[in-house]
Design a protein around this motif. Structure first.
Motif: not given
Ligand code: I3P
Length: 110
Positions: A15-26
């Motif tokens: 449950a570690k929040r995904t960091p900002f640079h890995k949160r985009s849709w792909k």
């Protein structure tokens, strides 16, 4: 089951929040086999893998995982949430309501 989906990572293991640079849709070509969801770059990557190629892909174990419609996520349509046994969480966008239900049922009832 196989097909193109869009994926967003919300939480990583424990449950570690995904960091900002890995949160985009792909976009990924997604295949489900032996309780593992494989995320390939495209169909080509999938074929290479089947032939034993060493193409890099993500794999999500779906044993004790749960897929549910993401009613609370209103930015996109036909989205489901996947929560895994090790407390990671993803959103997946499918192409229509039939595909949405089909992915959810396939993941929950394999
Ligand atoms: C993320 C990207 C995602 C967005 C996410 C951003 O930024 O814009 O589309 O999720 O928001 O962090 P980046 O492109 O720089 O990686 P949504 O589409 O769901 O808004 P989030 O941090 O609120 O998840």
């Amino acid at each position: 089951k196989k097909g193109y989906v869009m994926r967003k990572s919300c939480y990583e293991t424990n449950a570690k929040r995904t960091p900002f640079h890995k949160r985009s849709w792909k976009m990924f070509y997604c295949t489900l086999r032996d309780m593992v969801l494989y995320l390939h770059k495209d169909e080509n990557g999938f074929r290479k893998n089947q032939m034993g190629g060493d193409n890099i892909h993500n794999a999500i174990r779906i044993h004790h995982a749960l897929a549910t419609k993401a009613h609370d996520y209103t930015k996109k349509q036909y989205v489901f949430r996947l929560q895994t046994f090790d407390q990671s969480e993803f959103l997946f966008q499918t192409s229509d309501s039939k595909e949405l239900q089909s992915w959810i049922d396939t993941i929950n009832f394999v």
